[in-house]
Design an enzyme around this catalytic site. Structure first.
Site, PDB file in Angstrom:
ATOM      1  N   PRO A   2       0.759  -1.237   0.000  1.00 17.42           N
ATOM      2  CA  PRO A   2       0.000   0.000   0.000  1.00 17.42           C
ATOM      3  C   PRO A   2       0.796   1.297   0.000  1.00 17.42           C
ATOM      4  O   PRO A   2       1.106   1.849   1.041  1.00 17.42           O
ATOM      5  CB  PRO A   2      -0.838  -0.097   1.275  1.00 17.42           C
ATOM      6  CG  PRO A   2      -0.497  -1.393   1.892  1.00 17.42           C
ATOM      7  CD  PRO A   2       0.761  -1.856   1.299  1.00 17.42           C
ATOM      8  N   GLU A   3       1.080   1.808  -1.161  1.00 17.30           N
ATOM      9  CA  GLU A   3       1.466   3.202  -1.293  1.00 17.30           C
ATOM     10  C   GLU A   3       0.228   3.884  -1.869  1.00 17.30           C
ATOM     11  O   GLU A   3      -0.826   3.255  -1.975  1.00 17.30           O
ATOM     12  CB  GLU A   3       2.702   3.337  -2.191  1.00 17.30           C
ATOM     13  CG  GLU A   3       3.909   2.619  -1.573  1.00 17.30           C
ATOM     14  CD  GLU A   3       5.199   2.815  -2.313  1.00 17.30           C
ATOM     15  OE1 GLU A   3       5.381   3.897  -2.877  1.00 17.30           O
ATOM     16  OE2 GLU A   3       6.015   1.894  -2.337  1.00 17.30           O
ATOM     17  N   LYS A  58      -1.523   7.853   1.884  1.00 14.39           N
ATOM     18  CA  LYS A  58      -1.764   6.432   2.122  1.00 14.39           C
ATOM     19  C   LYS A  58      -2.913   6.208   3.104  1.00 14.39           C
ATOM     20  O   LYS A  58      -3.144   5.083   3.546  1.00 14.39           O
ATOM     21  CB  LYS A  58      -0.488   5.777   2.664  1.00 14.39           C
ATOM     22  CG  LYS A  58       0.726   5.970   1.774  1.00 14.39           C
ATOM     23  CD  LYS A  58       2.017   5.545   2.459  1.00 14.39           C
ATOM     24  CE  LYS A  58       3.214   5.998   1.637  1.00 14.39           C
ATOM     25  NZ  LYS A  58       4.499   5.741   2.342  1.00 14.39           N
ATOM     26  N   ARG A 259      16.994   2.435   3.661  1.00 11.49           N
ATOM     27  CA  ARG A 259      16.032   1.718   2.829  1.00 11.49           C
ATOM     28  C   ARG A 259      16.689   1.201   1.564  1.00 11.49           C
ATOM     29  O   ARG A 259      17.554   1.855   0.989  1.00 11.49           O
ATOM     30  CB  ARG A 259      14.881   2.662   2.427  1.00 11.49           C
ATOM     31  CG  ARG A 259      14.415   3.554   3.531  1.00 11.49           C
ATOM     32  CD  ARG A 259      13.587   2.846   4.568  1.00 11.49           C
ATOM     33  NE  ARG A 259      12.198   2.941   4.186  1.00 11.49           N
ATOM     34  CZ  ARG A 259      11.375   1.891   4.218  1.00 11.49           C
ATOM     35  NH1 ARG A 259      11.801   0.725   4.611  1.00 11.49           N
ATOM     36  NH2 ARG A 259      10.133   2.039   3.856  1.00 11.49           N
TER      37      ARG A 259
END
Length: 271
Positions: A2-3, A58, A259
């Site tokens: 989910p972006e 989001k 990341r």
DNA sequence: CGCTATGTTGTTCC
DNA sequence: AGGAACAACATAGC
């Protein structure tokens, strides 16, 4: 996954499945996923129906016909699944809205990073969480003002929901690739032209992803996303998924801001 | 077993 | 006050 584009797709799914059916009960497997205590949640929502939605970044908001607002955040792996009561509860459906129609809306929470609860209003939530304008709506001026105040690499700045709402880890890599900006360029050193390219790439990547309902395999060949490991398909040539879409070089995999980060060392250079 | 993961929040140190 | 850097969260999948 989910972006922003996934949440927009979930929003459509929610509207298509779960509107105008009275809520009979709410089943909660793990109360840590709730941001409102269980008794209040149930007392407030039972008997009401969902009648409208709104998405910001989001975050998904669902409004009931009684004027209450439910907030859903999908964390890293959240999803929605609508199913009939005659079928078994879907795997990881840890929160379930049971409708009087005999159908259910399951909030799928595999890793328990998801959250759901009542909010007094959308505006109150956005202010409290310092959520910036949505990626589809933010202006170049708004984006520029925030970015120029930051001294860290541009990648973590764009991931920060108080800069622009809705960008996650794969989208930020895609945006920077399309804008031809290296992920470690310092935010306050970007030129007006680069800021304009980033702003334009945000809109382009988000709109493209939404058009394809966040189905990565359908994205244009010109997208860097096909070079990410999890896009690898057994039908593709094994080397193809590691090259820059422009054919300039092998994609570099590294870490920026803690990341996983992919970029093209030829298209995206540090001056 | 070890490692990684699409997100957010809390802590610590400036 | 608030930014930067990083650990922690809980679980699945490879």
């Amino acid at each position: 996954m989910p972006e922003l584009p996934e949440v927009e797709t979930y929003r459509h799914y929610f509207e298509a499945t779960s509107f105008h059916q009275a809520i009979e009960a709410i089943e909660v497997e793990d109360r840590k996923l709730l941001t409102t205590d269980y008794a209040t949640l149930t007392e407030t929502l039972v008997g009401q129906s969902f009648a409208a939605t709104r998405r910001v970044g989001k975050n998904l908001f669902a409004f009931t016909d009684g004027g209450h607002t439910l907030h859903l955040h999908f964390g890293m792996t959240g999803d929605l699944e609508y199913y009939h009561s005659s079928l078994p509860r879907p795997r990881h459906a840890r929160i379930v809205f049971v409708f009087r129609s005999g159908f259910n809306l399951g909030f799928i929470c595999p890793r328990k990073f998801e959250r759901i609860g009542l909010v007094s209003s959308v505006e109150d939530y956005l202010k409290r969480k310092k959520i910036a304008p949505d990626g589809l709506e933010i202006t170049l001026e708004q984006l520029t003002e925030t970015i120029q105040k930051r001294k860290s690499p541009i990648k973590p700045v764009l991931l920060d929901q108080s800069t622009v709402a809705g960008i996650g880890n794969w989208i930020v890599d895609e945006v920077l690739f399309q804008a031809k900006v290296h992920p470690e360029r310092l935010a306050n050193e970007l030129t007006p032209s680069e800021l304009e390219q980033i702003h334009s790439a945000i809109g382009f990547v988000l709109r493209t992803a939404i058009e394809h309902e966040a189905n990565y395999g359908l994205f244009p060949r010109s997208f860097l996303i096909h070079a990410r490991e999890w896009d690898a398909s057994p039908f593709e040539h094994p080397d193809q998924h590691k090259r820059c879409p422009e054919g300039h070089a092998d994609i570099v995999q590294t870490r920026v801001g803690g990341r996983a980060t992919y970029f093209c060392p030829v298209c995206q250079v540090i001056p």
